[in-house]
Design a protein around this motif. Sequence first.
Motif, short mmCIF file in Angstrom:
data_model
loop_
_atom_site.label_atom_id
_atom_site.label_comp_id
_atom_site.label_asym_id
_atom_site.label_seq_id
_atom_site.Cartn_x
_atom_site.Cartn_y
_atom_site.Cartn_z
N ASP A 1 -8.60 -4.77 -7.80
CA ASP A 1 -9.45 -5.87 -7.32
C ASP A 1 -8.82 -7.23 -7.59
OD1 ASP A 1 -11.32 -4.04 -6.48
OD2 ASP A 1 -12.55 -4.19 -8.29
N THR B 1 0.81 -1.22 0.00
CA THR B 1 0.00 0.00 0.00
C THR B 1 0.85 1.27 0.00
OG1 THR B 1 -0.21 -0.07 2.42
CG2 THR B 1 -1.97 -1.11 1.13
N ASP C 1 -3.80 -2.95 6.86
CA ASP C 1 -5.16 -2.44 6.98
C ASP C 1 -5.95 -2.86 5.73
OD1 ASP C 1 -7.49 -0.86 6.89
OD2 ASP C 1 -6.54 0.80 7.94
N LEU C 2 -6.83 -3.84 5.91
CA LEU C 2 -7.54 -4.43 4.78
C LEU C 2 -8.46 -3.42 4.10
CD1 LEU C 2 -7.53 -7.21 3.47
CD2 LEU C 2 -9.49 -7.83 4.90
N GLU C 3 -9.16 -2.62 4.88
CA GLU C 3 -10.10 -1.65 4.31
C GLU C 3 -9.37 -0.59 3.50
OE1 GLU C 3 -13.35 -2.13 4.32
OE2 GLU C 3 -12.84 -3.99 5.35
N LYS C 4 -8.27 -0.09 4.03
CA LYS C 4 -7.47 0.89 3.29
C LYS C 4 -6.94 0.29 2.00
CE LYS C 4 -3.03 3.32 3.51
NZ LYS C 4 -1.80 3.55 4.31
N ARG D 1 -8.14 -2.09 0.17
CA ARG D 1 -9.19 -2.30 -0.84
C ARG D 1 -9.46 -1.03 -1.63
NH1 ARG D 1 -12.67 -5.93 3.26
NH2 ARG D 1 -11.99 -8.00 2.54
N LEU D 2 -9.24 0.11 -1.01
CA LEU D 2 -9.46 1.39 -1.70
C LEU D 2 -8.30 1.74 -2.62
CD1 LEU D 2 -10.82 3.50 1.31
CD2 LEU D 2 -12.15 2.47 -0.55
#
Length: 219
Positions: A43, A9, A33-36, A38-39
């Motif tokens: 995909d 990331t 941080d999985l949520e970060k 994903r943004l």
Amino acid sequence: MKVFVAGATGETGRRIVKELVSSNIPVRALVRDLEKARLILPDAAELVVGDVLNPDSLKTAIADSTAILCATGASPSFDPTGPYKVDWEGTKNLVDAGKAKGIEHFVLVTSLCTSQLFHPLNLFWLILVWKKQAEEYLQKSGLTYTIVRPGGLQNDENPYPVVMSAVDTLFDGRIPRTKVAQVCVEALFQPSARNKIVEIIAKAEAPEKNWQELFASLA
């Protein structure tokens, strides 16, 4: 081939993931941080939670990957242990995990001038010293490696050709992070990139060369 990306990331790491995905190479991206993530990440990248400072998490995270691209790096901070932890301990943990997993190729992103003890960047908690220690640990590990030392990193693109040089021969210059990502991915496919340290910048006046020519010029 399946590539495990550490530092996925980060500004350079996310470009490495994108380059791999665009080349249809399966990717496992290590994230905290999985949520970060994903943004930020495509995909098509498989996201796995872990931390280079947690060796046990790396064993599971690497899984069936066959190559590792490491683009981790300590963030600027007032923590004097940051470069020691991330650039040295974290990379060491990743090398050890890769060796235990039988990784076929380990590509490590460091920096120009890691051999220069009195470089101004070492005022930032000896960051180049710890990067150099990590380089040497990888070189002695027995793994097939490529160490990529970029010049000053730029988030913006430019059309300038890549200049690639042998160890301790480039001492200034800049390069877009996207071109660093391209070099890292190409290193996996170029036989002349194996067990080499490559120093890279981008220059307007440099001659255009393809990847094979660039890496072969170091042989």
